[in-house]
Design a protein around this motif. Sequence first.
Motif, PDB file in Angstrom:
ATOM      1  N   UNK A 239       0.822  -1.210   0.000  1.00 32.06           N
ATOM      2  CA  UNK A 239       0.000   0.000   0.000  1.00 32.06           C
ATOM      3  C   UNK A 239       0.854   1.257   0.000  1.00 32.06           C
ATOM      4  N   UNK A 240       1.969   1.209   0.743  1.00 32.71           N
ATOM      5  CA  UNK A 240       2.853   2.374   0.808  1.00 32.71           C
ATOM      6  C   UNK A 240       3.487   2.655  -0.552  1.00 32.71           C
ATOM      7  N   UNK A 241       3.880   1.593  -1.252  1.00 35.35           N
ATOM      8  CA  UNK A 241       4.503   1.791  -2.574  1.00 35.35           C
ATOM      9  C   UNK A 241       3.529   2.462  -3.539  1.00 35.35           C
ATOM     10  N   UNK A 242       2.257   2.109  -3.454  1.00 36.20           N
ATOM     11  CA  UNK A 242       1.253   2.739  -4.320  1.00 36.20           C
ATOM     12  C   UNK A 242       1.080   4.216  -3.970  1.00 36.20           C
ATOM     13  N   UNK A 243       1.101   4.511  -2.662  1.00 40.54           N
ATOM     14  CA  UNK A 243       0.984   5.910  -2.234  1.00 40.54           C
ATOM     15  C   UNK A 243       2.188   6.720  -2.707  1.00 40.54           C
ATOM     16  N   UNK A 244       3.395   6.156  -2.532  1.00 40.56           N
ATOM     17  CA  UNK A 244       4.618   6.860  -2.936  1.00 40.56           C
ATOM     18  C   UNK A 244       4.623   7.098  -4.442  1.00 40.56           C
ATOM     19  N   UNK A 245       4.227   6.065  -5.207  1.00 36.92           N
ATOM     20  CA  UNK A 245       4.220   6.217  -6.661  1.00 36.92           C
ATOM     21  C   UNK A 245       3.176   7.243  -7.101  1.00 36.92           C
ATOM     22  N   UNK A 246       2.029   7.274  -6.431  1.00 35.20           N
ATOM     23  CA  UNK A 246       0.998   8.264  -6.766  1.00 35.20           C
ATOM     24  C   UNK A 246       1.474   9.676  -6.447  1.00 35.20           C
ATOM     25  N   UNK A 247       2.131   9.833  -5.309  1.00 34.83           N
ATOM     26  CA  UNK A 247       2.673  11.151  -4.945  1.00 34.83           C
ATOM     27  C   UNK A 247       3.742  11.581  -5.939  1.00 34.83           C
ATOM     28  N   UNK A 248       4.556  10.633  -6.377  1.00 33.82           N
ATOM     29  CA  UNK A 248       5.617  10.935  -7.338  1.00 33.82           C
ATOM     30  C   UNK A 248       5.022  11.407  -8.664  1.00 33.82           C
ATOM     31  N   UNK A 249       3.964  10.717  -9.139  1.00 32.33           N
ATOM     32  CA  UNK A 249       3.303  11.120 -10.381  1.00 32.33           C
ATOM     33  C   UNK A 249       2.670  12.498 -10.238  1.00 32.33           C
ATOM     34  N   UNK A 250       2.011  12.718  -9.093  1.00 33.18           N
ATOM     35  CA  UNK A 250       1.372  14.013  -8.873  1.00 33.18           C
ATOM     36  C   UNK A 250       2.411  15.130  -8.830  1.00 33.18           C
ATOM     37  N   UNK A 251       3.532  14.855  -8.188  1.00 32.04           N
ATOM     38  CA  UNK A 251       4.604  15.849  -8.119  1.00 32.04           C
ATOM     39  C   UNK A 251       5.130  16.176  -9.514  1.00 32.04           C
ATOM     40  N   UNK A 252       5.280  15.133 -10.359  1.00 32.00           N
ATOM     41  CA  UNK A 252       5.738  15.374 -11.727  1.00 32.00           C
ATOM     42  C   UNK A 252       4.728  16.221 -12.499  1.00 32.00           C
ATOM     43  N   UNK A 253       3.436  15.950 -12.302  1.00 36.28           N
ATOM     44  CA  UNK A 253       2.408  16.734 -12.988  1.00 36.28           C
ATOM     45  C   UNK A 253       2.443  18.195 -12.534  1.00 36.28           C
ATOM     46  N   UNK A 254       2.564  18.385 -11.223  1.00 36.79           N
ATOM     47  CA  UNK A 254       2.631  19.749 -10.695  1.00 36.79           C
ATOM     48  C   UNK A 254       3.853  20.469 -11.240  1.00 36.79           C
ATOM     49  N   UNK A 255       4.972  19.761 -11.302  1.00 35.66           N
ATOM     50  CA  UNK A 255       6.193  20.381 -11.811  1.00 35.66           C
ATOM     51  C   UNK A 255       6.057  20.737 -13.285  1.00 35.66           C
ATOM     52  N   UNK A 256       5.380  19.871 -14.053  1.00 34.19           N
ATOM     53  CA  UNK A 256       5.165  20.181 -15.469  1.00 34.19           C
ATOM     54  C   UNK A 256       4.242  21.383 -15.650  1.00 34.19           C
ATOM     55  N   UNK A 257       3.195  21.452 -14.818  1.00 31.59           N
ATOM     56  CA  UNK A 257       2.234  22.560 -14.923  1.00 31.59           C
ATOM     57  C   UNK A 257       2.881  23.892 -14.546  1.00 31.59           C
ATOM     58  N   UNK A 258       3.757  23.866 -13.522  1.00 31.10           N
ATOM     59  CA  UNK A 258       4.383  25.108 -13.044  1.00 31.10           C
ATOM     60  C   UNK A 258       5.696  25.421 -13.747  1.00 31.10           C
ATOM     61  N   UNK A 259       6.102  24.601 -14.721  1.00 28.31           N
ATOM     62  CA  UNK A 259       7.396  24.822 -15.387  1.00 28.31           C
ATOM     63  C   UNK A 259       7.445  26.180 -16.080  1.00 28.31           C
ATOM     64  N   UNK A 260       6.351  26.525 -16.776  1.00 29.02           N
ATOM     65  CA  UNK A 260       6.335  27.808 -17.481  1.00 29.02           C
ATOM     66  C   UNK A 260       6.445  28.975 -16.503  1.00 29.02           C
ATOM     67  N   UNK A 261       5.712  28.872 -15.383  1.00 31.00           N
ATOM     68  CA  UNK A 261       5.780  29.945 -14.386  1.00 31.00           C
ATOM     69  C   UNK A 261       7.174  30.049 -13.765  1.00 31.00           C
ATOM     70  N   UNK A 262       7.827  28.903 -13.559  1.00 34.93           N
ATOM     71  CA  UNK A 262       9.180  28.921 -12.989  1.00 34.93           C
ATOM     72  C   UNK A 262      10.163  29.596 -13.937  1.00 34.93           C
ATOM     73  N   UNK A 263      10.092  29.227 -15.217  1.00 36.52           N
ATOM     74  CA  UNK A 263      10.998  29.832 -16.183  1.00 36.52           C
ATOM     75  C   UNK A 263      10.722  31.333 -16.344  1.00 36.52           C
ATOM     76  N   UNK A 264       9.444  31.699 -16.277  1.00 36.10           N
ATOM     77  CA  UNK A 264       9.110  33.130 -16.344  1.00 36.10           C
ATOM     78  C   UNK A 264       9.697  33.867 -15.140  1.00 36.10           C
TER      79      UNK A 264
END
Length: 322
Positions: A239-264
């Motif tokens: 169960x923990x591995x699924x939670x960690x992997x889900x958090x990792x995917x969500x973090x990647x999505x957040x990082x992709x969404x905020x990439x433009x704002x970071x570069x700006x």
Amino acid sequence: MQISAEPIIYALIFIAVLLMVEGLYLVVFGKSIKLNNRVGRRLDMLEKGGSREAVMEQLRKEMNQYAGAMKIPLYSIIAAKAQKGNIAFSPKVLIIIMILLGIFAFAGLTVLTSASLSVRLGVAVVIGVGAVYTWVNNKAKKRMALFEEQLPDAVELMVRSLRVGHPFTSALNIVAEEVPDPLGTEFGLIADEAAYGGSISESLKALAERVDMQDVRFLAVAVTIQQQSGGNLAEILDGLSKVIRSRFRLFRRVRAITAEAKWSGWFLSAFPIGALVMLNIIEPHYFDEVKETQYFVPAAIAVGVFLVVNIIYMKIMVNIKV
């Protein structure tokens, strides 16, 4: 139009100093400290004839050597990054390297520029300290990113090992042998400490504090609860591995969404500095008429303060916790 080469020389000396740090690190410790090695540093040291106890003590010393340096003002900033990056240089050696690089930068500035003594000293200190901080920060970022990527697979590997009947220490050993650095050596050290009577839960807690990663804290808490209350550790870790992997995917999505704002944000923060550097290169005497006035220094300080506030505010806006 007279073009000044001094800003370009400053940048070239900074890059040269940065490369010197990396080269020195590879010369002293060899390729075994590189993160992309399939054979972890612990296994490499064991294959070269080191005893399990000696290798454990050496790795433990390296991983905990920056704990005391956290109390030193200002240097604690570099120490925290060095601990995350598992820099094998000791804190004293890192300070000596900063001093030597500062001397090298000062010599280079003396030979290649006609700047005043105070300017050369100030720039040499900034280059010596800044290059080491940049190098350490880069190492820490790469190591933590790789650690986060490896952790879900390592937990799933432990789950499979536990389900076929292996004890938890054997599962840790399998991870240490199958997973590359940085996670392979870290889990191998935990397995070695357990073999010599140490507590696995305490070792995991120490690892979580050292790398300052929430997912590792979850793992430490899960193992501690299972040891105290019992239960099926394989199911808990699954169960923990699924939670960690889900958090990792969500973090990647957040990082992709905020990439433009970071570069700006980085562009808006770096543009005034870049414009100032280019202005001094193209027209070195641009500020000669106003720099002796009483308003020049207060105005420069105000611009610097606003620039720092802008950088901090931009970073807060795009730093989304997952």
